[in-house]
Design an enzyme around this catalytic site. Structure first.
Site, PDB file in Angstrom:
ATOM      1  N   HIS A 136       0.830  -1.211   0.000  1.00  0.00           N
ATOM      2  CA  HIS A 136       0.000   0.000   0.000  1.00  0.00           C
ATOM      3  C   HIS A 136       0.861   1.257   0.000  1.00  0.00           C
ATOM      4  O   HIS A 136       0.605   2.201  -0.759  1.00  0.00           O
ATOM      5  CB  HIS A 136      -0.903  -0.027   1.245  1.00  0.00           C
ATOM      6  CG  HIS A 136      -1.730   1.203   1.435  1.00  0.00           C
ATOM      7  ND1 HIS A 136      -3.024   1.315   0.960  1.00  0.00           N
ATOM      8  CD2 HIS A 136      -1.459   2.387   2.045  1.00  0.00           C
ATOM      9  CE1 HIS A 136      -3.510   2.508   1.284  1.00  0.00           C
ATOM     10  NE2 HIS A 136      -2.575   3.176   1.935  1.00  0.00           N
ATOM     11  N   GLU A 137       1.909   1.280   0.822  1.00  0.00           N
ATOM     12  CA  GLU A 137       2.755   2.469   0.904  1.00  0.00           C
ATOM     13  C   GLU A 137       3.582   2.662  -0.366  1.00  0.00           C
ATOM     14  O   GLU A 137       3.745   3.784  -0.851  1.00  0.00           O
ATOM     15  CB  GLU A 137       3.663   2.376   2.133  1.00  0.00           C
ATOM     16  CG  GLU A 137       2.923   2.321   3.466  1.00  0.00           C
ATOM     17  CD  GLU A 137       1.969   3.480   3.683  1.00  0.00           C
ATOM     18  OE1 GLU A 137       2.187   4.569   3.099  1.00  0.00           O
ATOM     19  OE2 GLU A 137       0.996   3.317   4.442  1.00  0.00           O
ATOM     20  N   HIS A 140       1.540   4.390  -2.998  1.00  0.00           N
ATOM     21  CA  HIS A 140       1.443   5.852  -2.901  1.00  0.00           C
ATOM     22  C   HIS A 140       2.596   6.522  -3.649  1.00  0.00           C
ATOM     23  O   HIS A 140       2.410   7.535  -4.335  1.00  0.00           O
ATOM     24  CB  HIS A 140       1.472   6.288  -1.433  1.00  0.00           C
ATOM     25  CG  HIS A 140       0.152   6.207  -0.730  1.00  0.00           C
ATOM     26  ND1 HIS A 140      -1.014   6.744  -1.241  1.00  0.00           N
ATOM     27  CD2 HIS A 140      -0.184   5.653   0.470  1.00  0.00           C
ATOM     28  CE1 HIS A 140      -2.009   6.534  -0.392  1.00  0.00           C
ATOM     29  NE2 HIS A 140      -1.539   5.861   0.647  1.00  0.00           N
ATOM     30  N   GLU A 199      -6.418   6.735  -1.452  1.00  0.00           N
ATOM     31  CA  GLU A 199      -6.250   5.599  -0.533  1.00  0.00           C
ATOM     32  C   GLU A 199      -6.781   4.308  -1.158  1.00  0.00           C
ATOM     33  O   GLU A 199      -6.152   3.250  -1.061  1.00  0.00           O
ATOM     34  CB  GLU A 199      -6.967   5.881   0.788  1.00  0.00           C
ATOM     35  CG  GLU A 199      -6.280   6.897   1.675  1.00  0.00           C
ATOM     36  CD  GLU A 199      -4.935   6.408   2.175  1.00  0.00           C
ATOM     37  OE1 GLU A 199      -4.723   5.188   2.296  1.00  0.00           O
ATOM     38  OE2 GLU A 199      -4.075   7.266   2.460  1.00  0.00           O
TER      39      GLU A 199
END
Length: 284
Positions: A136-137, A140, A199
């Site tokens: 997930h990070e 980004h 997100e």
């Protein structure tokens, strides 16, 4: 009237020249600030944080964070080289740190500077759960969500009339906006409070990236369910930059089939009820 038309044309030319698209999802985004300026500003904030952050003394968990992060970063870079994004790789200098803190959190700065808090480890539980977080990070960073958010701040604050001047080299103006993007003291303890749309996009890309790295994305739903329990339900969605737990989990169900197309098996390790490790076909 003539001045307004000229201003509009100038503003549109900057906006059109600053359009980009997110790898894999293909979503169009406005990127008005140069990658170099975003990296410079974010690195300043990151360096200030790392100088004062108490790094974890747990060698095993620190090594695991670095291992999983490097696995995912390597898989993403392999994908980017094979799909026409090789020129983007110069923007990334991956770092993975584990910080001594009870906060259930993690964040990523542009360029791939990723920090995980010890408080999230009881929720991740194992290597695959950690891959959900790091996927997930990393997403980004790859999707340039920070650049997009800063560009939105520029456009909203200065409007079409001043957009040309702002983007023609007045870097101090962009620096003044950095505080709104890189909020170390943000109310919810989030360094980069992205929008709900970003997100959810990071969730989807994170599933795919963990799959590319050999971690089974099917385990992501369990992680987010545990996160929901750990947060006690959190704040109402309309009051938060993050999607509600129910929205996030429902969307993961929809995105899983796409992520599984990238899964070939290899790294997944999960804890069974007795706490021992078991291997699955794939790791996120």
């Amino acid at each position: 009237m003539k001045y307004s038309v000229i201003t509009l044309i100038v503003a549109l030319s900057f906006i059109l020249s600053g359009c980009g698209s997110v790898p894999i999802t293909g979503r169009k985004q406005m990127l008005l600030v140069s990658d170099q300026e975003v990296l410079t500003l974010s690195l300043q904030q990151y360096d200030e944080f790392i100088k004062t952050a108490p790094l974890s003394t747990d060698k095993a968990n620190t090594a695991l964070v670095v291992k999983v992060g490097k696995n995912i970063a390597a898989a993403v870079e392999t994908y980017m080289r094979a799909n026409g994004y090789e020129s983007e790789l110069a923007s990334y200098s991956w770092e993975f740190h584990l910080v001594k803190s009870t906060d259930v959190n993690a964040f990523c700065m542009p360029g791939g500077k990723i920090v995980v808090y010890e408080g999230i480890l009881p929720v991740t539980r194992d290597e695959t759960g950690l891959a959900v977080v790091l996927g997930h990070e990393v997403a980004h960073a790859v999707a340039k969500h920070s650049n997009e958010r800063m560009s939105q701040q520029v456009a909203a604050q200065y409007g079409g009339a001043a957009l040309g001047a702002v983007l023609s080299g007045t870097s101090s103006t962009v620096q003044n906006l950095a505080g709104a993007v890189y909020g170390l003291g943000a109310e919810y303890g989030v360094m980069l409070p992205y929008s709900r749309k970003q997100e959810l996009e990071a969730d989807k890309l994170g599933l795919i990236f963990m799959a590319m790295a050999g971690y089974n994305p099917s385990f992501a739903k369990g992680f987010w369910e545990r996160m929901s329990q750990a947060s006690g339900g959190g704040v109402p969605e309309f009051m938060s930059t993050h999607p509600s737990d129910a929205t996030r989990i429902n969307q993961i169900d929809k995105d899983l089939s796409d992520a599984l197309k990238y899964y070939k098996g290899g790294n997944t390790k999960t804890s069974n009820s007795s706490g021992s490790k078991t291997s699955d076909k794939w790791s996120f």
